[in-house]
Design an enzyme around this catalytic site. Sequence first.
Site, short mmCIF file in Angstrom:
data_model
loop_
_atom_site.label_atom_id
_atom_site.label_comp_id
_atom_site.label_asym_id
_atom_site.label_seq_id
_atom_site.Cartn_x
_atom_site.Cartn_y
_atom_site.Cartn_z
N HIS A 19 4.94 -5.61 0.13
CA HIS A 19 4.47 -6.73 -0.81
C HIS A 19 4.59 -8.33 -0.24
O HIS A 19 5.50 -8.49 0.31
CB HIS A 19 5.36 -6.63 -2.14
CG HIS A 19 4.84 -7.20 -3.23
ND1 HIS A 19 5.14 -8.36 -3.39
CD2 HIS A 19 4.12 -6.77 -4.29
CE1 HIS A 19 4.78 -8.99 -4.65
NE2 HIS A 19 3.86 -7.82 -5.17
N GLU A 33 -3.85 -7.94 -2.82
CA GLU A 33 -3.29 -8.86 -3.71
C GLU A 33 -3.28 -10.13 -3.09
O GLU A 33 -2.64 -10.47 -2.15
CB GLU A 33 -1.79 -8.66 -4.07
CG GLU A 33 -1.54 -7.50 -5.10
CD GLU A 33 -0.28 -7.79 -5.70
OE1 GLU A 33 0.07 -7.43 -6.99
OE2 GLU A 33 0.78 -8.17 -5.05
#
Lengths: 232, 232, 232, 232
Positions: A98, A146
């Site tokens: 992430h 993302e």
Amino acid sequence: MAQSKIRFPLILINYKTFREATGRGAVRIASLAEEASRKTGVCFAVAPQATDLRLVAMSVEIPVFSQHVDPVGQGQFTGHIPPEAVVDAGCVGTLISHSERPLGLEAIEATVRRAREVGLIPVVCADSVWKAEAVASFKPDVIAIEPPELIGTGIPVSRARPEVVSGGVQAIKGLEKDIRVLCGAGISKGEDVSAALRLGAEGVLLASGVVRAADPLRVLLELAEGAKAVSS
Amino acid sequence: MAQSKIRFPLILINYKTFREATGRGAVRIASLAEEASRKTGVCFAVAPQATDLRLVAMSVEIPVFSQHVDPVGQGQFTGHIPPEAVVDAGCVGTLISHSERPLGLEAIEATVRRAREVGLIPVVCADSVWKAEAVASFKPDVIAIEPPELIGTGIPVSRARPEVVSGGVQAIKGLEKDIRVLCGAGISKGEDVSAALRLGAEGVLLASGVVRAADPLRVLLELAEGAKAVSS
Amino acid sequence: MAQSKIRFPLILINYKTFREATGRGAVRIASLAEEASRKTGVCFAVAPQATDLRLVAMSVEIPVFSQHVDPVGQGQFTGHIPPEAVVDAGCVGTLISHSERPLGLEAIEATVRRAREVGLIPVVCADSVWKAEAVASFKPDVIAIEPPELIGTGIPVSRARPEVVSGGVQAIKGLEKDIRVLCGAGISKGEDVSAALRLGAEGVLLASGVVRAADPLRVLLELAEGAKAVSS
Amino acid sequence: MAQSKIRFPLILINYKTFREATGRGAVRIASLAEEASRKTGVCFAVAPQATDLRLVAMSVEIPVFSQHVDPVGQGQFTGHIPPEAVVDAGCVGTLISHSERPLGLEAIEATVRRAREVGLIPVVCADSVWKAEAVASFKPDVIAIEPPELIGTGIPVSRARPEVVSGGVQAIKGLEKDIRVLCGAGISKGEDVSAALRLGAEGVLLASGVVRAADPLRVLLELAEGAKAVSS
């Protein structure tokens, strides 16, 4: 008693380390996501903090993901999280790299491999089309794109950077057609999910839009409706 | 129902990520340490993996430590472990900067401060007298000196490097007399604990000597006897 | 981290042994009741099965009750549930003598006393005004009046037998004005709660109306609105 | 991660409602029994209180039994314990009709049948040869013969009433040769187990001898040695 499997479109809720999603709060968000899943038929999954994984997996039927695992084994790795530990805690998969916990390509590859070895579904995050292409070669089950500059902004990637989503999907599918693609950043509404799916994504990854919402269940239901508007 | 407080001499069992100390195994080692504590009066504490902290803290009365926390707060810190999460899971303290999960001095200082803010006892690990002196200025409750080259060897620091233990104790106490000093690396016998205490340490930190022992309870009892031989 | 206290009007959900409210289902109903509590400000409490009490109490902040305790102590009472065990599991109170688990007056008195000794709130069920008067002399914190012939019927006691509710309230308050009075049986709608409160009750006890509802959260919210319509 | 199966000779520890075996104490005794099982190879099982079943089953690998289940189903049975609930909590079997929670023959038969339906091993207690013969017709997997006047006395049934054990074994095996027979009451030493096995029993049921012992692990190890002295 076992947890259900993931299905697509998938709405994956990342708890980050938000206070609202810690301890009893972790169960709360998971229960509400389960409720949204029951009511709409859309697949929700949750990614609580490491310390809450077992409690959440005991408490709900929807799939539970870890936010991170280390590419280590069982042994002399103080302070790390081997994939085996999150399997034991009841998880079905894990986020990897992430943008708030980024790994180099080598570490991503090692982590995908280690996750696979123990039966965890790897969901690798990528902050750009370029990065998504790079990690596609490791053949994770899922890649989540993302753009980090939109995370937590409320400005949805599907509107602000549609080319990143559609470009990412094309690039990834061109390389490995079986990899599922999620997109994330700024997602908080049903229309953001619809837009994401129309751009070719097979689900979304989001966090504060649900976790910090005044009414998380309402948001969850709207997200599901947004998914159904396109997928059905 | 609350967990007991730590006392010195303290024998702190680091589970690392050993398979034998994962899930039900995490409860097993903690129960045996609790048993050794009951039988000998010596204070044992355990440091399970993040995913097992809550289960262990629910299951035993002895103090539970995390192996690591990140110097972050509650918020946008995917894949990290804020001190608040381990408090919620039932921990009384945390290791910081173990040699298998080392932090820079700045991060150590920030982590000690964050641990303090939420009431966690910081146990900072240091691999040398020099490092111990450096971290003493952050005034953690406890410093554990572990020469990493002896970890997991079965060659006890208290015999192989007695000057590191005694030198570390003198250096730390010279700077901050209230900091408690543990030593670790290669410890697996009662006499190793006795030797450590005679060199001025107030306890030991060990892992494989207990976790991977054929008979962990026997080892735990011997360690306690070694502590009692000196401290009483 | 502690559970919240009870407040009146109180809506107490008895899980009975319904499949829908077992294990993960027990957490589900509790989470939804917690959600209804957050959204409306009305106090909800839940009474899961003995085997689920600890899991539910770990997972939600609303008060948790046992469905039954035995008037025994800690010792040679195989197969019984002493009040101490449910306190250890995280409960704040217990139902006593529900019509599906009725006790004689002597056993009720003993159970109220034992519950009190360990700090549990006793909620004694009574199937008639006469029975309510009899148990009022034991001064439980709460008496719940439930005509058993209406349980599970969907015909609300507040409409079918209003005189039992109002008569019960008057009789109990005449004897012991500090005892709180709930009523139950057949309750499934907000208007049933309103009617109950207008008849003098300070809350309701219900089960299948929530546990077996197609949409438990919708029912819980309606019940709360029914309570607010009168109490505010 | 699943619990291990039962094997014979079986040493089954009934926690009753002893304070020492509640909550964290429930895990403690189970962990020590697991330790005795690892060290000796003898099969131990534990029967905690209903409120502790799930926590214990999560924490140890040895088989977990309920002390009681009611011959009811999932539905309108407030305050009862259906077999389904203890299966959900992780149990492999249940005691039925312990002398401290006796049932009539009809209820025993119904409970054995209900336990079977959900895959629980029924262990029916009988206080006499006559009762044992009566329950044998229900074909439970196990019958435990315990003369209640010896329970908790420290006077072992195998010495005080050997004819009850040998007579019970003969009577039961004469009727249903596949039923396993345990005996209990007053058992606290290895020689009591040896004597029981020599009389034809295939294991023992005991409680205070372990739960209230100053050193439960020492007792557990002695019991196992007593079993091995005969069975090997």
